[in-house]
Motif scaffolding. Sequence first.
Motif, PDB file in Angstrom:
ATOM      1  N   THR A 205      60.989  56.302  67.453  1.00  0.00           N
ATOM      2  CA  THR A 205      60.149  55.229  66.910  1.00  0.00           C
ATOM      3  C   THR A 205      60.132  55.270  65.392  1.00  0.00           C
ATOM      4  OG1 THR A 205      58.176  56.607  67.150  1.00  0.00           O
ATOM      5  CG2 THR A 205      58.638  55.078  68.925  1.00  0.00           C
ATOM      6  N   ARG A 206      60.262  56.471  64.849  1.00  0.00           N
ATOM      7  CA  ARG A 206      60.264  56.564  63.389  1.00  0.00           C
ATOM      8  C   ARG A 206      61.531  55.933  62.808  1.00  0.00           C
ATOM      9  NH1 ARG A 206      62.380  60.579  60.799  1.00  0.00           N
ATOM     10  NH2 ARG A 206      62.256  61.888  62.647  1.00  0.00           N
ATOM     11  N   ILE A 207      62.667  56.239  63.399  1.00  0.00           N
ATOM     12  CA  ILE A 207      63.931  55.748  62.855  1.00  0.00           C
ATOM     13  C   ILE A 207      64.188  54.298  63.245  1.00  0.00           C
ATOM     14  CG2 ILE A 207      66.433  56.084  62.807  1.00  0.00           C
ATOM     15  CD1 ILE A 207      65.918  59.028  63.484  1.00  0.00           C
ATOM     16  N   ALA A 208      64.022  53.982  64.529  1.00  0.00           N
ATOM     17  CA  ALA A 208      64.454  52.665  65.016  1.00  0.00           C
ATOM     18  C   ALA A 208      63.308  51.818  65.542  1.00  0.00           C
ATOM     19  CB  ALA A 208      65.495  52.846  66.112  1.00  0.00           C
ATOM     20  N   GLY A 209      62.073  52.284  65.390  1.00  0.00           N
ATOM     21  CA  GLY A 209      60.947  51.566  65.982  1.00  0.00           C
ATOM     22  C   GLY A 209      60.777  50.155  65.475  1.00  0.00           C
ATOM     23  N   ASP A 210      61.138  49.917  64.199  1.00  0.00           N
ATOM     24  CA  ASP A 210      61.039  48.570  63.637  1.00  0.00           C
ATOM     25  C   ASP A 210      61.812  47.554  64.459  1.00  0.00           C
ATOM     26  OD1 ASP A 210      60.756  47.976  60.166  1.00  0.00           O
ATOM     27  OD2 ASP A 210      59.694  49.469  61.336  1.00  0.00           O
ATOM     28  N   VAL A 211      62.910  48.018  65.047  1.00  0.00           N
ATOM     29  CA  VAL A 211      63.801  47.070  65.711  1.00  0.00           C
ATOM     30  C   VAL A 211      63.548  47.020  67.213  1.00  0.00           C
ATOM     31  CG1 VAL A 211      66.172  46.327  65.962  1.00  0.00           C
ATOM     32  CG2 VAL A 211      65.494  47.605  63.953  1.00  0.00           C
ATOM     33  N   PHE A 212      63.585  48.185  67.878  1.00  0.00           N
ATOM     34  CA  PHE A 212      63.454  48.108  69.333  1.00  0.00           C
ATOM     35  C   PHE A 212      62.002  47.990  69.765  1.00  0.00           C
ATOM     36  CE2 PHE A 212      61.784  51.866  71.468  1.00  0.00           C
ATOM     37  CZ  PHE A 212      61.775  52.828  70.482  1.00  0.00           C
ATOM     38  N   GLY A 213      61.063  48.282  68.856  1.00  0.00           N
ATOM     39  CA  GLY A 213      59.653  48.136  69.204  1.00  0.00           C
ATOM     40  C   GLY A 213      59.217  46.691  69.306  1.00  0.00           C
ATOM     41  N   ALA A 214      59.848  45.824  68.491  1.00  0.00           N
ATOM     42  CA  ALA A 214      59.415  44.426  68.477  1.00  0.00           C
ATOM     43  C   ALA A 214      59.564  43.734  69.840  1.00  0.00           C
ATOM     44  CB  ALA A 214      60.167  43.659  67.386  1.00  0.00           C
TER      45      ALA A 214
END
Lengths: 414, 280
Positions: free
Chosen positions: A84-93
Amino acid sequence: MSALDLARAQFALTTALHFLFVLLTLGLVLIVAICQTRYTVRGDELAGRQTRFWGRLYVINYAVGIASGLVMEFQFGLNWGGLTRIAGDVFGAPLALETLIAFVLESTFLGMWIFGWGRLPKRLHLALIWGVVLTAYLSAFWVLVSNAFLQHPVGYEMVAGTARLTSFGALLTNNSLWFALLHVAFAGILTGGFFVLSVSAWHLLRRTEEQVFFRRSMRLGAITAVIGTFLVIGVGYAQFGPVNADQPTKLATGTQLATAQADLVHRFGPGDYRPPDLVHGAFNGMVQSGNLLFLLAVLALVLQIRGLLFRLRPALWVLVVVVPVPYLTAIGGWLVREVGRQPWAVYGLVRTSDAVSAQSAGTLRASLIGFVGLLLILAALDWWLLARTAARGPGDEFLPLPDDAPEPVEVFSA
Amino acid sequence: MTILWYGVLGALLALHGALGGIDYGVGMRLPFLPAPARRPALNAIGAMFLGNEVWIVAGAGVLLAAFPRAEAALPYPTLVVFVIGLVVVSAGVQLRGRVGRGERAFDPVIAVGGVLVAGGFGALFGSLVAGGGWPLLFAVAQVLLVAAHGRAFLAWRSGASPSRWPGLTAALAVVAVLACGGAYHLRHPLTGLVLGLVVVLAAVGVGLFRRPGLAFLAGLVATGLPVVAVGAATYPDLAPAGASTLHLLTVAVAPVLPVLVVVQGLCWWLFRRGSRVVYW
């Protein structure tokens, strides 16, 4: 087991348990909606009783679907802090959009549908179940948008070690998305069909009073199962292209695998980029099983001509015992998709070993035992309730009660 | 846009406290109700049970997407306990009704689940205040608030005039006042203190208002406001996601939010009166 192994084990077990209930949710809700449409539009009372019976089973199944989904939702933040720290911006949405757009409406509609019998106008009640259908598949869509990013990251750029979203359109046109989504959808549909076939076959074998009810249900179940299996296989083959293009290590063997491994070493440095062998076993098992299900579905449909199937007790027994097969097949498929992605959490971007949270093995072990234990208990309870409710068959509780019934009455299925 | 999504997160968590609190408050009451009163109590929530649960799901989704690095910073065991409570109440209530004989065995389990959810929720935002005993204090406060809220809801739906509960109300007021002391640790102490005092007033109102509707309304405020108080008073501690993500969320969610509000409102309105015959 290391912290990483524990986190992976928890994710695998909780996701698998969750998906078992999601499969039936996706398939059965469609069948319920079809029955209710017949009831509302044509006034077909048997279709109304079908709606009540299959709907009751759907609601029991949905309960643990939600419960396991709650665990999934918090699991990223709990156990996969690196991811979530590295890729959370993208897959979290997309995951947030799943909760905010699909799940919220689905649950609200369903609550109204469950309690709306006899209280809401029939057309509104019908609209509610179709709303549930729509939002259920919309949920699957958003979850797969997120998962597709993990398989094949697109629409992002790295800024100071964090992935930032650059193109939502790229997420939606991800090669790894659409065939997988259709594959999941048809897997759900075939599971619903086979569930109806199995329960109906059981009642026909037992020669209970509801022969007409279950003969009609068998026909609906068989048609659903045939459509589902035919299309799931077709769409499954269509996935070969994107998978081999974007994830060369996943399905490859022999020299192809060696080539892919060498290529990844060249791009990412030394390491073993080959997924575990179980992926191939899972894949082969899934394909064989899928073909078998297609054959059974076609036979189940064709043999209903002249009602031959209803007199063939061995065939009915086969349909009863086949009930776990769609679920095992689907788990096999997910093992291919998820374990085949290893050692990557985001293919080519984030390794699984970097994705895990900085928690001790002891903490993760306690979490694993707590969550998986709880979900297993709930799953066992739910399957027992499903079996018992299915075995009892439809009641006559659908008949309207006289107006002069003295006290507040509850009519619920037992 | 960070403020916007901080606000959305706060609103969703407040709605979880208030509306989800109905589910958990009633759940906590179940073992203490006489046996014939339990099914009617659950029917009183009835159609709204699933709808009330959506707020925490949406809140967790927004937390993950708009503040991706925040969830990992929350205390792990507390979050696990909170989620376990959520699962137990959610599945417990839904399956209880399908079991037939033996359904009452679910009730203590559901009640414990309710305590875990309310307590866990309080402990989570209490941990944003300070360490030490503060999470526990906030946990106790939230449990008492949710319990009182559940009672007020049942009284409102059954139309009975609520008995006054001086003991519970006094305990509640004391704990809530103590919790206000935590404002000392916050970035904006005055905001925290003022909102905290509103919670105290609402908490007293739940126990002492004569009209059940007013008591229920006070309950909504009392259970929903604490997380808002802490959130407003600690702003801007959460690190947001990138602008493109927030922009996407805004564009995708904005048209849906009115639909959501309308549908939830429809749910409450359509089922506003109890029904003589309940099919489910």
